[in-house]
Design a protein around this motif. Structure first.
Motif, PDB file in Angstrom:
ATOM      1  N   THR A  97       0.697   0.954  15.089  1.00  0.00           N
ATOM      2  CA  THR A  97       0.454   1.038  13.647  1.00  0.00           C
ATOM      3  C   THR A  97       1.739   0.830  12.858  1.00  0.00           C
ATOM      4  O   THR A  97       1.753   0.124  11.843  1.00  0.00           O
ATOM      5  N   VAL A  98       2.839   1.420  13.323  1.00  0.00           N
ATOM      6  CA  VAL A  98       4.116   1.234  12.634  1.00  0.00           C
ATOM      7  C   VAL A  98       4.514  -0.238  12.662  1.00  0.00           C
ATOM      8  O   VAL A  98       4.927  -0.803  11.637  1.00  0.00           O
ATOM      9  N   LYS A  99       4.380  -0.882  13.818  1.00  0.00           N
ATOM     10  CA  LYS A  99       4.732  -2.301  13.909  1.00  0.00           C
ATOM     11  C   LYS A  99       3.850  -3.145  12.997  1.00  0.00           C
ATOM     12  O   LYS A  99       4.315  -4.116  12.380  1.00  0.00           O
ATOM     13  N   THR A 100       2.573  -2.773  12.896  1.00  0.00           N
ATOM     14  CA  THR A 100       1.662  -3.509  12.019  1.00  0.00           C
ATOM     15  C   THR A 100       2.090  -3.373  10.561  1.00  0.00           C
ATOM     16  O   THR A 100       2.132  -4.358   9.811  1.00  0.00           O
ATOM     17  N   HIS A 101       2.428  -2.149  10.146  1.00  0.00           N
ATOM     18  CA  HIS A 101       2.885  -1.942   8.767  1.00  0.00           C
ATOM     19  C   HIS A 101       4.160  -2.743   8.493  1.00  0.00           C
ATOM     20  O   HIS A 101       4.306  -3.342   7.415  1.00  0.00           O
ATOM     21  N   ILE A 102       5.075  -2.765   9.449  1.00  0.00           N
ATOM     22  CA  ILE A 102       6.325  -3.500   9.255  1.00  0.00           C
ATOM     23  C   ILE A 102       6.047  -4.998   9.142  1.00  0.00           C
ATOM     24  O   ILE A 102       6.632  -5.695   8.306  1.00  0.00           O
ATOM     25  N   GLY A 103       5.128  -5.495   9.958  1.00  0.00           N
ATOM     26  CA  GLY A 103       4.749  -6.903   9.857  1.00  0.00           C
ATOM     27  C   GLY A 103       4.162  -7.236   8.501  1.00  0.00           C
ATOM     28  O   GLY A 103       4.479  -8.279   7.906  1.00  0.00           O
ATOM     29  N   HIS A 104       3.311  -6.346   7.988  1.00  0.00           N
ATOM     30  CA  HIS A 104       2.731  -6.569   6.659  1.00  0.00           C
ATOM     31  C   HIS A 104       3.813  -6.541   5.577  1.00  0.00           C
ATOM     32  O   HIS A 104       3.788  -7.349   4.640  1.00  0.00           O
ATOM     33  N   LEU A 105       4.759  -5.609   5.710  1.00  0.00           N
ATOM     34  CA  LEU A 105       5.838  -5.520   4.724  1.00  0.00           C
ATOM     35  C   LEU A 105       6.686  -6.787   4.720  1.00  0.00           C
ATOM     36  O   LEU A 105       7.049  -7.307   3.650  1.00  0.00           O
ATOM     37  N   THR A 114       0.832  -1.203   0.000  1.00  0.00           N
ATOM     38  CA  THR A 114       0.000   0.000   0.000  1.00  0.00           C
ATOM     39  C   THR A 114       0.870   1.257   0.000  1.00  0.00           C
ATOM     40  O   THR A 114       2.080   1.204   0.263  1.00  0.00           O
ATOM     41  N   ALA A 115       0.235   2.395  -0.270  1.00  0.00           N
ATOM     42  CA  ALA A 115       0.966   3.662  -0.284  1.00  0.00           C
ATOM     43  C   ALA A 115       1.585   3.947   1.083  1.00  0.00           C
ATOM     44  O   ALA A 115       2.731   4.403   1.179  1.00  0.00           O
ATOM     45  N   ARG A 116       0.851   3.684   2.156  1.00  0.00           N
ATOM     46  CA  ARG A 116       1.391   3.942   3.491  1.00  0.00           C
ATOM     47  C   ARG A 116       2.535   2.986   3.813  1.00  0.00           C
ATOM     48  O   ARG A 116       3.548   3.386   4.396  1.00  0.00           O
ATOM     49  N   GLU A 117       2.389   1.724   3.425  1.00  0.00           N
ATOM     50  CA  GLU A 117       3.474   0.767   3.649  1.00  0.00           C
ATOM     51  C   GLU A 117       4.721   1.181   2.874  1.00  0.00           C
ATOM     52  O   GLU A 117       5.843   1.034   3.364  1.00  0.00           O
ATOM     53  N   ARG A 118       4.524   1.723   1.689  1.00  0.00           N
ATOM     54  CA  ARG A 118       5.667   2.202   0.903  1.00  0.00           C
ATOM     55  C   ARG A 118       6.379   3.338   1.634  1.00  0.00           C
ATOM     56  O   ARG A 118       7.609   3.405   1.651  1.00  0.00           O
ATOM     57  N   GLU A 119       5.616   4.237   2.244  1.00  0.00           N
ATOM     58  CA  GLU A 119       6.222   5.325   3.012  1.00  0.00           C
ATOM     59  C   GLU A 119       7.043   4.779   4.175  1.00  0.00           C
ATOM     60  O   GLU A 119       8.165   5.241   4.432  1.00  0.00           O
ATOM     61  N   VAL A 120       6.483   3.794   4.872  1.00  0.00           N
ATOM     62  CA  VAL A 120       7.205   3.190   5.999  1.00  0.00           C
ATOM     63  C   VAL A 120       8.480   2.520   5.504  1.00  0.00           C
ATOM     64  O   VAL A 120       9.562   2.682   6.093  1.00  0.00           O
ATOM     65  N   LEU A 121       8.386   1.787   4.400  1.00  0.00           N
ATOM     66  CA  LEU A 121       9.564   1.108   3.859  1.00  0.00           C
ATOM     67  C   LEU A 121      10.624   2.112   3.413  1.00  0.00           C
ATOM     68  O   LEU A 121      11.825   1.884   3.594  1.00  0.00           O
ATOM     69  N   THR A 122      10.196   3.227   2.853  1.00  0.00           N
ATOM     70  CA  THR A 122      11.142   4.265   2.446  1.00  0.00           C
ATOM     71  C   THR A 122      11.953   4.756   3.642  1.00  0.00           C
ATOM     72  O   THR A 122      13.181   4.909   3.567  1.00  0.00           O
ATOM     73  N   LEU A 123      11.289   4.981   4.758  1.00  0.00           N
ATOM     74  CA  LEU A 123      11.983   5.483   5.944  1.00  0.00           C
ATOM     75  C   LEU A 123      12.861   4.409   6.577  1.00  0.00           C
ATOM     76  O   LEU A 123      13.947   4.705   7.086  1.00  0.00           O
ATOM     77  N   ILE A 124      12.421   3.159   6.537  1.00  0.00           N
ATOM     78  CA  ILE A 124      13.273   2.058   7.001  1.00  0.00           C
ATOM     79  C   ILE A 124      14.537   1.997   6.153  1.00  0.00           C
ATOM     80  O   ILE A 124      15.651   1.820   6.665  1.00  0.00           O
ATOM     81  N   THR A 125      14.375   2.158   4.842  1.00  0.00           N
ATOM     82  CA  THR A 125      15.512   2.107   3.927  1.00  0.00           C
ATOM     83  C   THR A 125      16.523   3.199   4.246  1.00  0.00           C
ATOM     84  O   THR A 125      17.734   3.004   4.109  1.00  0.00           O
ATOM     85  N   ARG A 126      16.043   4.340   4.712  1.00  0.00           N
ATOM     86  CA  ARG A 126      16.945   5.438   5.071  1.00  0.00           C
ATOM     87  C   ARG A 126      17.577   5.267   6.443  1.00  0.00           C
ATOM     88  O   ARG A 126      18.381   6.088   6.865  1.00  0.00           O
ATOM     89  N   GLY A 127      17.189   4.216   7.166  1.00  0.00           N
ATOM     90  CA  GLY A 127      17.814   3.945   8.450  1.00  0.00           C
ATOM     91  C   GLY A 127      17.085   4.499   9.654  1.00  0.00           C
ATOM     92  O   GLY A 127      17.624   4.495  10.763  1.00  0.00           O
ATOM     93  N   LEU A 128      15.834   4.957   9.481  1.00  0.00           N
ATOM     94  CA  LEU A 128      15.094   5.499  10.620  1.00  0.00           C
ATOM     95  C   LEU A 128      14.625   4.375  11.540  1.00  0.00           C
ATOM     96  O   LEU A 128      14.287   3.278  11.088  1.00  0.00           O
ATOM     97  N   GLY A 164      14.242   0.758  -5.341  1.00  0.00           N
ATOM     98  CA  GLY A 164      14.530   2.126  -5.748  1.00  0.00           C
ATOM     99  C   GLY A 164      13.998   3.181  -4.802  1.00  0.00           C
ATOM    100  O   GLY A 164      13.769   4.327  -5.206  1.00  0.00           O
ATOM    101  N   LEU A 165      13.825   2.832  -3.514  1.00  0.00           N
ATOM    102  CA  LEU A 165      13.219   3.763  -2.565  1.00  0.00           C
ATOM    103  C   LEU A 165      14.229   4.639  -1.827  1.00  0.00           C
ATOM    104  O   LEU A 165      13.824   5.495  -1.045  1.00  0.00           O
ATOM    105  N   ALA A 166      15.506   4.442  -2.057  1.00  0.00           N
ATOM    106  CA  ALA A 166      16.502   5.156  -1.254  1.00  0.00           C
ATOM    107  C   ALA A 166      16.338   6.666  -1.330  1.00  0.00           C
ATOM    108  O   ALA A 166      16.596   7.380  -0.361  1.00  0.00           O
ATOM    109  N   ASP A 167      15.875   7.171  -2.467  1.00  0.00           N
ATOM    110  CA  ASP A 167      15.727   8.619  -2.629  1.00  0.00           C
ATOM    111  C   ASP A 167      14.275   9.064  -2.699  1.00  0.00           C
ATOM    112  O   ASP A 167      13.985  10.209  -3.019  1.00  0.00           O
ATOM    113  N   ASP A 168      13.351   8.144  -2.396  1.00  0.00           N
ATOM    114  CA  ASP A 168      11.934   8.515  -2.378  1.00  0.00           C
ATOM    115  C   ASP A 168      11.660   9.544  -1.295  1.00  0.00           C
ATOM    116  O   ASP A 168      12.295   9.554  -0.248  1.00  0.00           O
TER     117      ASP A 168
END
Length: 218
Positions: free
Chosen positions: A182-190, A153-167, A210-214
């Motif tokens: 909610t964050v833990k739920t999104h990470i579980g879904h990812l 989902t769009a929200r999961e993509r946002e979470v993955l983008t921030l994980i990719t950046r090391g947050l 390709g999310l490193a610069d999203d």
């Protein structure tokens, strides 16, 4: 009662290096070296026989390299986390071990406290991936996005983008105004959708997508 020590397998083909690391870990509270191996195949055999929390593997070993050993160890029942040791940070073999399921990597010449911290970090289920080094590593060996995010989902993509950046999770909560649950739920879904075992593999998946610069949507 004191907490259970972190049970470690140490695998490196240089006996002197293994002895040095073992001596360091034996005097470190909360860590126990339960097995040693000088080859990748021996490391896999020992990992299958012992209850381990972390397998510390040299990326280059005889008879079975760190990439193949990581693949075998991470699919074991109750598999330990894998921490890879390497001489060079920009090494194609390191990238492949991360794709194979390693939770992180360290240079072999890091100061002893950094190695101890690294073992504790991956034992806790966290990724040991410095964003700047990971970006350079993957930029060298990944020429174009190779992973599809179909079903994310769009929200999961946002979470993955921030994980990719090391947050961290807490930083993601703040950036996206989400609750901890909610964050833990999104990470579980990812993890389920991308067939990833842990946070380190999510980071690699994000780079491969390709999310490193999203930039996440406001």
């Amino acid at each position: 009662m004191p907490p259970e020590p972190i049970r470690v397998l140490l695998a490196d083909d240089e006996p002197e290096y293994r002895a040095t690391v073992r001596t360091l870990l034996e005097v470190t509270a909360g860590i126990e070296v339960v097995a040693e191996a000088g080859t990748g195949r021996a490391a896999c055999d020992l990992a299958a026989r012992h209850r381990l929390d972390v397998a510390v593997l040299d990326v280059r070993m005889p008879d079975l390299d760190g990439i193949a050993a990581t693949r075998r160890i991470t699919v074991l029942p109750e598999a330990p986390r894998v921490l890879v040791l390497t001489t060079f940070d920009l090494d194609a073999a390191v990238y492949e071990t991360l794709r194979a399921g390693a939770s992180g990597f360290l240079l072999k010449d890091v100061p002893p406290p950094r190695l101890v911290d690294g073992i504790r970090t991956v034992a806790a289920g966290e990724a040991l991936l410095a964003p700047a080094v990971t970006r350079r590593l993957i930029a060298d060996f990944l020429r174009a996005p190779t992973r599809s995010l179909d079903g994310v989902t769009a929200r999961e993509r946002e979470v993955l983008t921030l994980i990719t950046r090391g947050l961290s999770n807490a930083e993601i909560e703040e950036a996206l105004h989400l609750s901890r649950h909610t964050v833990k739920t999104h990470i579980g879904h990812l993890r389920a959708k991308l067939s990833t075992r842990d946070r380190a593999q999510l980071v690699i998946a994000g780079y491969e997508a390709g999310l490193a610069d999203d930039r996440p949507a406001p």
